[in-house]
Design a protein around this motif. Structure first.
Motif, mmCIF file in Angstrom:
data_model
loop_
_atom_site.group_PDB
_atom_site.id
_atom_site.type_symbol
_atom_site.label_atom_id
_atom_site.label_comp_id
_atom_site.label_asym_id
_atom_site.label_seq_id
_atom_site.Cartn_x
_atom_site.Cartn_y
_atom_site.Cartn_z
ATOM 1 N N GLY A 21 -74.262 65.591 73.415
ATOM 2 C CA GLY A 21 -75.233 66.678 73.488
ATOM 3 C C GLY A 21 -76.534 66.333 74.168
ATOM 4 O O GLY A 21 -77.561 66.965 73.906
ATOM 5 N N THR B 298 -68.994 76.361 72.213
ATOM 6 C CA THR B 298 -69.842 76.051 71.054
ATOM 7 C C THR B 298 -68.991 75.883 69.803
ATOM 8 O O THR B 298 -67.823 76.247 69.769
ATOM 9 N N HIS C 164 -75.371 69.686 75.858
ATOM 10 C CA HIS C 164 -76.045 70.293 74.719
ATOM 11 C C HIS C 164 -75.389 71.650 74.424
ATOM 12 O O HIS C 164 -74.876 72.297 75.328
ATOM 13 N N PRO C 165 -75.358 72.097 73.154
ATOM 14 C CA PRO C 165 -74.831 73.436 72.882
ATOM 15 C C PRO C 165 -75.511 74.484 73.772
ATOM 16 O O PRO C 165 -76.736 74.552 73.837
ATOM 17 N N GLY C 166 -74.710 75.258 74.453
ATOM 18 C CA GLY C 166 -75.251 76.226 75.403
ATOM 19 C C GLY C 166 -75.459 75.668 76.794
ATOM 20 O O GLY C 166 -75.840 76.403 77.702
ATOM 21 N N ARG D 60 -70.139 77.653 80.962
ATOM 22 C CA ARG D 60 -70.940 77.294 79.775
ATOM 23 C C ARG D 60 -70.075 76.531 78.772
ATOM 24 O O ARG D 60 -68.932 76.884 78.523
ATOM 25 N N ARG D 61 -70.666 75.507 78.193
ATOM 26 C CA ARG D 61 -69.984 74.667 77.212
ATOM 27 C C ARG D 61 -69.533 75.448 76.005
ATOM 28 O O ARG D 61 -70.265 76.306 75.490
#
Length: 277
Positions: free
Chosen positions: A109, A277, A138-140, A274-275
């Protein structure tokens, strides 16, 4: 921006031609924005002061341009293979760090953005790549990619080769066939080492989505006709010669016609994912 072309990436010689570069920009963005400027704009939008940006196999001139334009971000350069990046050109820039070991050793992250330019199509184990990237982001966080997404190893199917050969026969004068290895009206054969360096290129976007990444945006750059037709002929076209550019223009129109008819798809694309979540 002029960047060195890795001799393994045969198709990038075509994209380096300024007139072809402009055509791909028009297809992808609807204007003449250069691919480097588009990348910078997106990187600025997706990050803020203090954020870390992961550059996966990005050429040193491109990383330096991003770092100079965004001096309050930190750029970390890795090679997807895990090899040590070439650091000589990066040592004098305060906000660039080059790391060996690929994506595995990266802190979980720790990056708000990843950037890949002409590098992910080299990867054979795409499932592992997406797992590594999901862990590092990182988240998002998001990935910005500009990649060859055509047939693996530049092994074009018969129908695509036939369309390229037809365009060569009807649109390219003999004087512009001198750059060909064969000098004939045939689509370029895949170089013998191409499969090694584009083993699963056609699966990039699909496997990214299967891994759970959300496709925020995608822009096709065409090239489904241009790459097989001009792969080993690019040097014959002088960008300062208007007659040469007129021939390229005819090829652009033919590719567009075939794409509208559903006979060709994009062999080059830009996308943002986008990663999960």
């Amino acid at each position: 921006m002029t960047e060195p072309i890795d001799p393994r990436d045969h198709h990038l010689r075509l994209l380096a031609h300024p007139v072809v570069h402009a055509y791909v920009s028009l297809r992808a963005f609807g204007d003449l924005t250069s691919h480097g400027v588009a990348l910078l704009g997106r990187a600025r939008e997706h990050t803020a002061r203090g954020h870390r940006v992961l550059c996966i196999g990005v050429a040193a001139p491109r990383v330096q341009a991003l770092a100079a334009a965004l001096p309050d971000r930190q750029f970390v350069v890795v090679e997807p293979s895990g090899a040590a990046p070439r650091t000589d050109a990066l040592r004098t820039t305060h906000n660039i760090e080059a790391l060996a070991g690929g994506l595995d050793p990266l802190d979980r992250g720790s990056f708000h953005l990843a950037v890949a330019v002409h590098s992910l199509h080299h990867v054979a184990d795409l499932e592992r790549l997406w797992d590594q990237l999901a862990r590092a982001l990182h988240p998002g966080g998001s990935l910005l990619a500009q990649e060859y997404v055509g047939p693996a190893g530049l092994r074009w199917p018969a129908a695509q080769r036939e369309l390229a050969e037809s365009a060569l026969h009807t649109l390219v004068p003999r004087a512009l066939r001198g750059g060909s290895r064969t000098g004939t009206l045939t689509a370029a054969p895949a170089p013998p080492d191409a499969l090694e360096f584009a083993p699963r290129s056609h699966e990039l976007v699909a496997t990214c989505q299967t891994a759970g990444f959300e496709l925020e945006a995608a822009a096709g750059g065409g090239c489904g006709l241009l790459i097989p037709a001009l792969l080993d002929r690019t040097d014959a076209f002088d960008p300062a010669d208007w007659q040469h550019n007129a021939v390229l223009g005819a090829l652009f129109r033919e590719e567009d016609r075939r794409m509208r008819a559903g006979e060709l798809s994009d062999d080059y694309a830009m996308f943002i994912a986008r990663r999960p979540t």
